[in-house]
Design an enzyme around this catalytic site. Sequence first.
Site, mmCIF file in Angstrom:
data_model
loop_
_atom_site.group_PDB
_atom_site.id
_atom_site.type_symbol
_atom_site.label_atom_id
_atom_site.label_comp_id
_atom_site.label_asym_id
_atom_site.label_seq_id
_atom_site.Cartn_x
_atom_site.Cartn_y
_atom_site.Cartn_z
ATOM 1 C CG ASN A 192 60.424 80.050 15.393
ATOM 2 O OD1 ASN A 192 59.858 80.393 14.370
ATOM 3 N ND2 ASN A 192 61.692 80.316 15.599
HETATM 4 N N1 PLP Z 1 60.673 76.343 15.178
HETATM 5 C C1 PLP Z 1 61.810 76.451 15.878
HETATM 6 C C2 PLP Z 1 61.885 75.847 17.238
HETATM 7 C C3 PLP Z 1 62.909 77.130 15.336
HETATM 8 O O1 PLP Z 1 64.016 77.262 16.056
HETATM 9 C C4 PLP Z 1 62.793 77.689 14.048
HETATM 10 C C5 PLP Z 1 63.924 78.414 13.442
HETATM 11 O O2 PLP Z 1 65.011 78.461 13.933
HETATM 12 C C6 PLP Z 1 61.588 77.548 13.361
HETATM 13 C C7 PLP Z 1 60.549 76.875 13.945
HETATM 14 C C8 PLP Z 1 61.389 78.150 11.994
HETATM 15 O O3 PLP Z 1 61.994 77.312 11.049
HETATM 16 P P1 PLP Z 1 61.790 77.532 9.474
HETATM 17 O O4 PLP Z 1 62.744 78.586 9.066
HETATM 18 O O5 PLP Z 1 62.115 76.192 8.872
HETATM 19 O O6 PLP Z 1 60.387 77.932 9.236
#
Ligand code: PLP
Length: 508
Positions: A192
């Site tokens: 991400n």
């Molecule tokens: N990690 C993954 C695998 C995600 O899919 C996402 C968001 O969809 C995130 C991190 C980011 O999440 P957050 O909005 O809680 O920071």
Amino acid sequence: MDFDEFREFGHASIEFIINYLSSIRDRNVLPSVVPYEVFNQLPKEIPEKPEHWREVLKDLDQIILPGLTHWQSPYFNAFYPSSSSAGSIIGELLIAGIGVLGFSWICSPACTELEVVVMDWLAKFLKLPEHFQHASEGPGGGVIQGSASEAVLVAVLAAREQAVVSYKESHPELSESEIRGRLVAYSSDQSNSCIEKAGVLAAMPIRLLAAGEDFVLRGETLKAAIEEDVAAGRIPVICIATLGTTGTCAYDDIESLSAVCEKHKVWLHVDAAYAGGGFALEEYSELRKGLDRVDSLNFNLHKFMLVNFDCSAMWLRDANKVVDSFNVDRIYLKHKHEGQSQIPDFRHWQIPLGRRFRALKVWITFRTLGAEGLRNHVRKHIELAKQFEDLVVKDSRFEIVAPRALGLVCFRPKGDNEITSQLLHRIMERKKIYMVKAEHAGRQFLRFVVCGMDTKPEDIEFAWAEIESQLTGLLEEQALASRKAGNVADLTQHFQIHLTTDNVEKSQ
Ligand code: PLP
């Protein structure tokens, strides 16, 4: 506002929420507003005199709602879910009503202790290794962060500080700034965007290593990168693996990554923001492989555990590594039970000082749904995704791009990227369902994610009817356009022959 009016306002607001959620299918999931349409309807200054709450709710209904994308709609099939439930909505209301902050134990003992309880409940429910529980003998435990991004940043910063301290000990000849300038971290090119951002915020380069054809990052790739960096004098600090990547919900190979991390004393963090929901199911026990060897882990309850945003669980194998890295004290923050009997002061486990009483909404959600209800929710999303996948497979005009994972199906119409783009464009223009695209190795595809508070098989049929009928429409339009182009070409050719013949006749 006196308490009688407050009560009336509160009751009307609950009615408002229930009416909104119970009729959510009647609205297009995407709004029809143009930029600044909402802005232009709103006054540019705070009203000088208090307004009646009825006026406020009226504007919420008439100005704000038409400008919203409806995340709780079953026709919201983009990103990953931002789940919610009656219990968690009431929990959020009670958090605001009680209005406490819990950055240290003394600030609100029940706030801290309830968080310890629900984080241990959750660790057990997800069948995480025992050392992540506060109740375990060791220094492990869980904490609620606002988002996965914050959890990742906390892990990256703590790993960085630990690496600096330990490298300074083993290499006293190097200055701290020399050490900091050599630090490096790793993740996959499928991870991400928040991972890359954590690297920027921590002023530490994060190498995004190429995942395999199957979107999975494995130990051998990490090993090669670490060896290359060590040979060049760099200092490997942390690897952030993903269980459930954002694009295709691929699962990095935690076992092989952990072996490499252990050998090179590199912190291993697992971002299971979405797929962590699968840990709860016995039939997904494979997903938990290797978790006993990771240093930290995050899972968004707001994605898959029916707790409304924001609520991201994070567990640490050794919380002292975070506490020692972030411990900054002031006399006004001290209290007599500090550091005693393992009661945490959670301010040391996070970035801000102030902290919300999120444990309350988690507690209410878990109690009102029960472990069974939570498991049923995850299983239902998996079933609905399977229903959607079956519909895709039956239609030979489409292809599946990656293995279905939990509630996500990655698919595309056969053909080039242009047809995928055009199909999504048509669907977005109609606003009935909302999906987003992703891309791997130059191939674009659509992600269909099961979301919504109470999605039903009929909702999946509705979404599929929308997708396949729009492809039919698109192909018909393309066929018509090419027939027209063919006719024009025929006419042009015909014309050219005549012109040529005319010219020949004239010149003779
Ligand atoms: N990690 C993954 C695998 C995600 O899919 C996402 C968001 O969809 C995130 C991190 C980011 O999440 P957050 O909005 O809680 O920071």
